[in-house]
Design a protein around this motif. Structure first.
Motif, short mmCIF file in Angstrom:
data_model
loop_
_atom_site.label_atom_id
_atom_site.label_comp_id
_atom_site.label_asym_id
_atom_site.label_seq_id
_atom_site.Cartn_x
_atom_site.Cartn_y
_atom_site.Cartn_z
N ASN A 161 40.83 39.79 39.52
CA ASN A 161 41.84 40.45 40.36
C ASN A 161 41.71 41.97 40.22
OD1 ASN A 161 43.75 38.25 41.47
ND2 ASN A 161 43.49 37.69 39.31
N THR B 106 46.75 44.70 41.12
CA THR B 106 48.00 44.00 40.86
C THR B 106 48.94 44.37 42.00
OG1 THR B 106 47.70 44.08 38.48
CG2 THR B 106 49.94 43.70 39.26
N CYS C 83 50.01 43.21 46.26
CA CYS C 83 49.23 42.90 47.46
C CYS C 83 49.95 43.48 48.67
CB CYS C 83 49.09 41.38 47.60
SG CYS C 83 48.12 40.92 49.05
N ALA D 195 52.46 34.75 43.79
CA ALA D 195 51.99 35.81 42.89
C ALA D 195 53.02 36.92 42.70
CB ALA D 195 50.68 36.39 43.43
N LEU E 86 37.70 35.08 43.44
CA LEU E 86 38.36 36.33 43.83
C LEU E 86 39.26 36.05 45.03
CD1 LEU E 86 35.09 37.33 43.21
CD2 LEU E 86 36.24 39.49 43.59
N SER E 87 40.53 36.16 44.95
CA SER E 87 41.30 36.56 43.79
C SER E 87 42.53 35.66 43.71
CB SER E 87 41.77 38.01 43.94
OG SER E 87 40.67 38.90 43.93
N SER E 88 43.11 35.55 42.54
CA SER E 88 44.18 34.58 42.36
C SER E 88 45.58 35.17 42.56
CB SER E 88 44.09 33.95 40.98
OG SER E 88 44.14 34.95 39.99
N THR F 36 46.12 38.47 44.15
CA THR F 36 46.09 39.56 45.12
C THR F 36 45.12 39.14 46.20
OG1 THR F 36 45.77 41.96 45.41
CG2 THR F 36 44.15 40.83 44.04
N ASP F 37 45.04 39.91 47.28
CA ASP F 37 43.99 39.63 48.26
C ASP F 37 42.85 40.63 47.97
OD1 ASP F 37 43.84 38.33 51.42
OD2 ASP F 37 42.37 39.81 50.75
N PRO F 38 41.63 40.12 47.76
CA PRO F 38 40.54 41.04 47.40
C PRO F 38 40.15 41.98 48.54
CG PRO F 38 39.68 38.83 47.80
CD PRO F 38 41.18 38.72 47.86
N THR G 172 36.30 45.32 45.12
CA THR G 172 35.75 43.98 45.35
C THR G 172 34.27 44.09 45.66
OG1 THR G 172 37.88 43.15 46.11
CG2 THR G 172 35.93 41.94 46.85
N SER H 178 46.27 33.69 47.77
CA SER H 178 46.07 34.37 49.04
C SER H 178 46.40 33.59 50.29
CB SER H 178 44.67 34.87 49.10
OG SER H 178 44.64 35.99 49.92
#
Ligand code: SF4
Length: 285
Positions: free
Chosen positions: A25, A28, A30, A39, A85-87, A89-91, A102, A285
């Motif tokens: 991530n 931190t 999004c 999240a 990628l990613s758990s 946030t949005d990469p 990213t 996401s």
């Protein structure tokens, strides 16, 4: 949007997700601020209230160098691990176009010819920027979250995320590029129980854009998520609010599970993990 630059100590973190061994991530927070995002609990690590989710992003400015250092320490055997990628946030949310974290991480995976699966999940067409790098990673797949085919509903729940129609088009473009794609239908929106035609439309569109497999997850209505979601829906009719309130019941899930089973078969899609996920087995996401 409150953007803050921070430093991190580690980037490759063991995963609690059912289909990934490590998560990465670079941010931190999004920018997309989806009403249903689990999240939002991440706010507690940066002193942000749950209801402020979507209004801040902490940028891990040293993410790429720390990722490289973490990966260098890995043995050959460990390099078979899957990386996601990613758990939380949005990469590829907006500021990735400026910080390119990213992309930097993917460049390292390409340079190292990383042998394990690299799985990306996003809601953003910005991923197309990195197609050149994605082609250089031996085992890579790109997923898009698709919760509905209705742009208006998508805009309501996924406040600042790119329109669903653009995401479907992105999946098509990725497929045409020869990349392996998948869709994440999560959350599986409660109203599909009463409008199976809309769920079928979603499956039909996914098959049309070349998706071969889907992860599907029931809506997660833990108290902190329910609070944000219902706040967002306060002007909706009591009937609609009720549909969402009742979506935690086993009966609700069983009805949707049956619909999904039929549609997966009809459109010849592979249901990843062979089940519709529920609650703690989150995807992001
Ligand atoms: S669900 Fe994904 S895209 Fe939406 S706010 Fe959460 S991390 Fe961002």
């Amino acid at each position: 949007m409150n953007i803050k630059e921070i430093e991190t100590k580690t980037m490759l973190v063991p995963s609690k997700l059912p289909d990934a061994q490590y998560v990465v991530n670079p941010y931190t927070g999004c920018e997309f601020g989806c009403a249903y995002c689990y999240a939002s609990f991440m706010g507690r690590f940066v002193n942000e209230p749950v209801n402020n989710w979507g209004n801040y992003v902490y940028v891990k400015t040293n993410a790429v160098s720390v990722f490289e250092k973490d990966l260098k320490r890995w043995s050959q055997a460990r390099r078979q691990s899957s990386i996601f990628l990613s758990s939380v946030t949005d990469p590829y949310h907006g500021i990735e176009s400026k910080y390119r974290l990213t992309r930097g991480i993917l460049e390292i995976l390409a340079r190292e010819t990383y042998p394990g699966l690299v799985s990306i999940l996003t809601k953003s067409p910005l991923v197309l920027r990195d197609v050149d790098i994605l082609h250089q990673i031996p085992h890579v797949e790109v997923g898009m979250t698709i919760t509905t085919t209705d742009d208006k509903l998508g805009r309501f729940l996924e406040v600042r995320a790119p329109l669903i129609s653009r995401r479907l088009h992105t999946l098509k473009q990725l497929h045409e590029e020869g990349l392996h794609t998948y869709a994440f239908i999560g959350p599986l929106l409660p109203h599909f129980r009463y409008r199976p035609d809309l769920l079928e439309d979603l499956f039909a569109r996914l098959a049309e854009v070349g998706v071969q497999s889907v992860f599907i997850e029931h809506i997660n209505l833990k108290p902190y998520i329910r609070e944000r979601l219902l706040q967002r829906m306060q002007h909706e009719s009591p009937e609609i609010q009720d549909v969402y309130r009742q979506a935690s019941s086993l009966k609700h899930r069983e009805i949707l599970d049956r619909l999904v089973t039929n549609l997966v078969e009809k459109y010849q899609l592979r249901l990843r993990l062979n089940r519709v996920l529920y609650h703690n087995q989150n995807m992001p996401s």
